[in-house]
Design an enzyme around this catalytic site. Structure first.
Site, short mmCIF file in Angstrom:
data_model
loop_
_atom_site.label_atom_id
_atom_site.label_comp_id
_atom_site.label_asym_id
_atom_site.label_seq_id
_atom_site.Cartn_x
_atom_site.Cartn_y
_atom_site.Cartn_z
N TYR A 148 87.03 -4.57 78.78
CA TYR A 148 86.46 -4.02 80.01
C TYR A 148 84.95 -3.88 79.84
O TYR A 148 84.48 -3.41 78.82
CB TYR A 148 87.10 -2.68 80.32
CG TYR A 148 88.58 -2.75 80.55
CD1 TYR A 148 89.45 -1.85 79.93
CD2 TYR A 148 89.15 -3.72 81.37
CE1 TYR A 148 90.82 -1.90 80.13
CE2 TYR A 148 90.53 -3.79 81.58
CZ TYR A 148 91.35 -2.88 80.96
OH TYR A 148 92.70 -2.94 81.15
N HIS B 94 87.38 -2.28 86.07
CA HIS B 94 87.59 -1.02 85.35
C HIS B 94 86.47 -0.02 85.62
O HIS B 94 86.02 0.69 84.71
CB HIS B 94 87.70 -1.30 83.85
CG HIS B 94 88.68 -0.39 83.16
ND1 HIS B 94 88.31 0.80 82.60
CD2 HIS B 94 90.00 -0.50 82.96
CE1 HIS B 94 89.36 1.39 82.06
NE2 HIS B 94 90.40 0.64 82.27
C1 GCO Z 1 95.15 -1.44 83.52
C2 GCO Z 1 94.41 -0.22 83.08
C3 GCO Z 1 94.60 0.15 81.63
C4 GCO Z 1 93.86 1.43 81.33
C5 GCO Z 1 94.71 2.29 80.43
C6 GCO Z 1 93.99 3.60 80.10
O1 GCO Z 1 94.68 -2.10 84.45
O2 GCO Z 1 96.26 -1.63 82.98
O3 GCO Z 1 93.05 -0.36 83.43
O4 GCO Z 1 94.23 -0.87 80.78
O5 GCO Z 1 92.64 1.17 80.72
O6 GCO Z 1 95.92 2.54 81.09
O7 GCO Z 1 94.79 4.38 79.25
MG MG Z 2 93.04 -1.25 85.40
#
Ligand code: GCO
Ligand code: MG
Length: 413
Positions: A158, A221
């Site tokens: 991210y 994100h």
């Molecule tokens: C996604 C989410 C996760 C989060 C995570 C945080 O799209 O699955 O962004 O990758 O970063 O759930 O704990």
């Molecule tokens: Mg996400």
């Protein structure tokens, strides 16, 4: 005939893949009748478990297992202040377990309780990442080879970390393109502008390699300032994404109405939402195309069914947040809603890992890009508590290092 009542509500905390998961087991006045629910909030798992044991369990004791709606409403009201992530997660565990019990009593899988199937299986998307474009391409090719047709592509995690470091490493990580001031604090540094410029380059390369044979997704994100986010929504249009996720943090979703006037990219937001006031305006103003709620964060299946049916009226599809910090039991509950609801979008799946199958029995089957529910009553899953105990959860607060801008400013992960 005496009603069947709740005899005990007990949290099971386990981390088979290293991320803390919380499951709730509800036992009833019928000796062999019990249910399981997912209460996972990875970053505060032990606090959720405490909320279950200390508050929810005594409150629920003795209540009629049939009264799922009344128990959900009463439990939410019992805290006065409501819709917070900790207590919502705790309530989710109880709620899902009561649906499991209702399915077992009715002798049918939960999706049958709600009106039956709209489809036999749910298409899933996988996560392809890499610290170089070639690495991302290789990972996409691997998933295509395995039969997946929906693939989320990230280049360096991210925010586009050059080293693709994982927040779990908790190490001081400096993206080579980032030059923080002297004395800058430890953390994961990223350059939002460099990230925003790299996304079209990433998507162009994937389309060049795979054409339109696969559906592409990307997760911003919440890493961009609004102007950059709007710019990105325009820059990615030519790549025909299935959806672009978390273009804004919950605090800035008012900007969505501007994006809707300037870009046709399908938008997915709401993994961070816990309160109806957050998702209602996005749904009723048609500002998103996919709802991305993490179901335990809103209190379980009872509210999620209501959200799914509301979204159907507005042409919005479901894409429940399903990463590795949703238990396999939570995946199964999401899957039952996806098999039932007409407005299904896509199921996120990061794989079960090597240890989860030792703890969670009756996992949904995944083959040729689809996830299939079993046809057993309720959720059709068992939790091996001895195996669960072999993977104790610590009080880890992911992501461990603070995420920072080039000048060291801390940002939301
Ligand atoms: C996604 C989410 C996760 C989060 C995570 C945080 O799209 O699955 O962004 O990758 O970063 O759930 O704990
Ligand atoms: Mg996400």
């Amino acid at each position: 005939m005496d009603p069947i009542t709740i005899r005990s509500v007990r949290p099971i905390v386990t981390a088979p893949e290293g991320r803390p998961l919380v499951v709730v087991r509800v036992d009833t006045s019928e000796p062999e009748l019990y249910g399981f629910g997912c209460a996972t909030f990875t970053q505060r798992a032990l606090t959720v478990a405490h909320a279950v044991s200390t508050y929810l369990a005594p409150w629920a004791q003795g209540r009629n297992v049939d009264d799922i709606e009344d128990i959900w409403q009463g439990a939410m009201a019992s805290t006065f202040w409501r819709n917070g992530p900790i207590l919502n997660a705790a309530l989710s565990g109880l709620d899902m377990a009561l649906w499991d019990i209702k399915g077992k009593r009715a002798g049918m899988p939960c999706y049958q309780l709600w009106g039956g199937k709209s489809r036999e299986a749910a298409a899933v998307y996988r996560h392809a990442d890499g610290s170089t474009l070639d690495e991302v391409v290789d990972n996409v090719a691997r998933f295509v080879e395995e039969g997946y047709r929906f693939i989320r592509c990230q280049w360096g995690g991210y925010g586009g970390m050059a080293g693709n470091s994982s927040a779990e490493e908790g190490v001081k990580f400096l993206n080579p393109n980032v030059h923080p001031p002297c004395g800058a604090l430890p953390g994961e540094y990223f350059d939002p502008h460099a990230y925003r410029r790299r996304v079209p380059e990433l998507l162009a390369r994937i389309r060049e390699e795979f054409g339109t044979t696969i559906e592409l997704l990307h997760d911003v994100h919440e890493r961009l300032q609004p102007a950059d986010a709007i710019r990105l929504a325009k820059d990615v249009e030519p790549f025909d994404l299935f959806f672009l996720e978390d273009l804004f943090p919950p605090e800035q979703v008012e900007w969505l109405s501007i994006v809707r006037q300037q870009s046709t990219v399908p938008l997915a937001i709401s993994e961070l939402f816990t309160h109806p006031l957050e998702w209602m305006p996005l749904i009723t103003n048609r500002l998103i195309d996919f709802i991305r709620i993490h179901i335990s964060q809103i209190g379980g299946v009872t509210p999620a069914l209501k959200v799914a049916h509301l979204c159907e009226l507005y042409g919005i599809r479901t894409a429940w947040q399903d990463p590795k910090d949703v238990s396999p039991l939570g995946h199964m509950a999401n899957l039952h809603i996806e098999i039932h609801a007409h407005n299904f979008g896509i199921h996120e799946w990061g794989g079960w890992g090597d240890h989860s199958p030792m703890v969670f029995r009756g996992l949904p089957e995944v083959r040729d890009g689809y996830m299939y529910p079993n046809t057993s009553p309720g959720w059709g899953m068992e939790i091996d508590e001895e195996a669960a105990a072999a993977f104790p959860a610590t009080a880890q607060t992911l992501p461990s290092p603070v995420i920072r801008l080039p000048d060291g400013t801390a940002v939301w992960p």
